[in-house]
Design a protein around this motif. Structure first.
Motif, short mmCIF file in Angstrom:
data_model
loop_
_atom_site.label_atom_id
_atom_site.label_comp_id
_atom_site.label_asym_id
_atom_site.label_seq_id
_atom_site.Cartn_x
_atom_site.Cartn_y
_atom_site.Cartn_z
N GLY A 223 0.81 -1.21 0.00
CA GLY A 223 0.00 0.00 0.00
C GLY A 223 0.85 1.26 0.00
N LEU A 224 1.94 1.24 0.78
CA LEU A 224 2.85 2.39 0.83
C LEU A 224 3.54 2.61 -0.52
CD1 LEU A 224 4.55 1.87 4.32
CD2 LEU A 224 3.02 3.76 3.66
N ILE A 225 3.90 1.52 -1.17
CA ILE A 225 4.54 1.62 -2.49
C ILE A 225 3.59 2.28 -3.49
CG2 ILE A 225 5.38 0.29 -4.47
CD1 ILE A 225 6.48 -1.74 -2.38
N GLU A 226 2.33 1.82 -3.50
CA GLU A 226 1.35 2.40 -4.41
C GLU A 226 1.07 3.86 -4.09
OE1 GLU A 226 0.18 0.94 -7.17
OE2 GLU A 226 1.63 -0.61 -6.60
N LYS A 227 1.05 4.19 -2.80
CA LYS A 227 0.82 5.57 -2.37
C LYS A 227 1.95 6.47 -2.86
CE LYS A 227 -0.08 8.35 1.77
NZ LYS A 227 -0.19 8.33 3.25
N ASN A 228 3.20 6.01 -2.71
CA ASN A 228 4.34 6.79 -3.17
C ASN A 228 4.33 6.98 -4.69
OD1 ASN A 228 5.46 7.21 -0.65
ND2 ASN A 228 6.65 5.32 -0.68
N LYS A 229 3.87 5.95 -5.41
CA LYS A 229 3.76 6.06 -6.86
C LYS A 229 2.80 7.18 -7.24
CE LYS A 229 4.56 1.28 -8.36
NZ LYS A 229 3.87 0.10 -8.94
N LYS A 230 1.65 7.23 -6.54
CA LYS A 230 0.66 8.25 -6.83
C LYS A 230 1.17 9.65 -6.51
CE LYS A 230 -3.33 5.21 -6.15
NZ LYS A 230 -4.48 4.87 -5.28
N ILE A 231 1.92 9.76 -5.40
CA ILE A 231 2.49 11.06 -5.01
C ILE A 231 3.49 11.54 -6.06
CG2 ILE A 231 4.00 12.20 -3.33
CD1 ILE A 231 2.67 10.43 -1.17
N LYS A 232 4.35 10.65 -6.54
CA LYS A 232 5.34 11.00 -7.56
C LYS A 232 4.66 11.41 -8.86
CE LYS A 232 9.19 8.20 -5.87
NZ LYS A 232 10.07 7.04 -6.15
N LYS A 233 3.60 10.67 -9.21
CA LYS A 233 2.86 10.97 -10.43
C LYS A 233 2.20 12.33 -10.34
CE LYS A 233 -0.44 8.85 -13.59
NZ LYS A 233 -1.37 7.71 -13.84
#
Length: 239
Positions: A223-233
């Protein structure tokens, strides 16, 4: 979409290619596992796969290309194999490798070396290893993708030798439950194919937390990995 050839055509070509390139350690007697009606709703319906012979399967022997496990048959499927079956994949067979994955040429096997199919009219050349048979099955067009394992290059090396795509996911993303390990702290299940969209599709099917594998990334970390992906995007879109 699956490659432009039917499973029937692959089975018809298999015997000839096997005798020339020594790709498989065993072949599935019945790769057709699902009815047409069931296949319609499956993510990978109609796709054909080969499985490296150090990933356990209950329907086919798992030998690791070694005399030690010559007659071994697992009572269960590895998690990655189970997920592929649930996704509607046809398993063509188990592929040759360096014994227990210990090699980089695909030549240290009780079955003999895997021969590189890219050079059919020249002097025999190695396929690279240890996932040599997996890469060769893809290079020949027998399967849409193959599962291998990678410790320090065992998917990526034969992918290069065979001019196919070889993907080693980050450690912990794909379950290693049912993989006969060479090195517990490094081994990763990898995917080989000729098409990047197939690699992606297969990865999404297999990228699941598995409580049976103590090294599998848990749901919180995923979940943290996906959250960080969204933040970077989001950051990129703002910039």
């Amino acid at each position: 979409m699956p490659l432009k050839r039917s499973l029937k055509q692959s089975l018809e070509r298999l015997a000839s290619l096997q005798s020339r390139y020594n790709i498989f350690t065993s072949v599935s007697p019945s790769p057709y596992t699902l009815s047409n009606k069931e296949e319609i709703s499956k993510e990978l319906a109609g796709y054909a796969v080969s499985i490296k012979d150090n990933i356990v399967t209950k329907d086919l022997p798992t030998t690791c290309a070694s005399h030690i496990l010559e007659n071994y048959k697992s009572p269960y499927d590895a998690t990655v194999v189970k997920l592929l079956k649930q996704a509607g994949v046809h398993i063509l067979g188990k592929t040759n490798l360096d014994e227990f994955g210990m090699g980089s040429g695909g030549i240290h096997s009780i079955r003999g070396p895997v021969i590189n199919p890219l050079y059919p009219h020249e002097e025999k050349r190695i396929m690279g290893g240890s996932s040599s048979g997996a890469a060769a099955s893809v290079a020949c067009g027998l399967v849409d993708f193959a599962l291998g394992t990678d410790t320090g290059g065992s998917v990526r090396l034969p992918a290069c030798y065979g001019s196919v795509l070889g993907f080693k996911p980050s450690y912990g993303r794909l379950s290693r439950f049912g993989v006969i390990a060479y090195s517990q702290s490094l081994d990763t299940v990898g995917i080989l194919s000729k098409k990047i969209d197939i690699l992606r599709k297969v990865f999404l099917v297999l990228d699941k937390y598995d409580a049976k594998d103590p090294t599998s990334l848990n749901e919180e970390l995923r979940g943290l990995i996906e959250k960080n992906k969204k933040i970077k995007k989001l950051g990129k879109s703002v910039l």
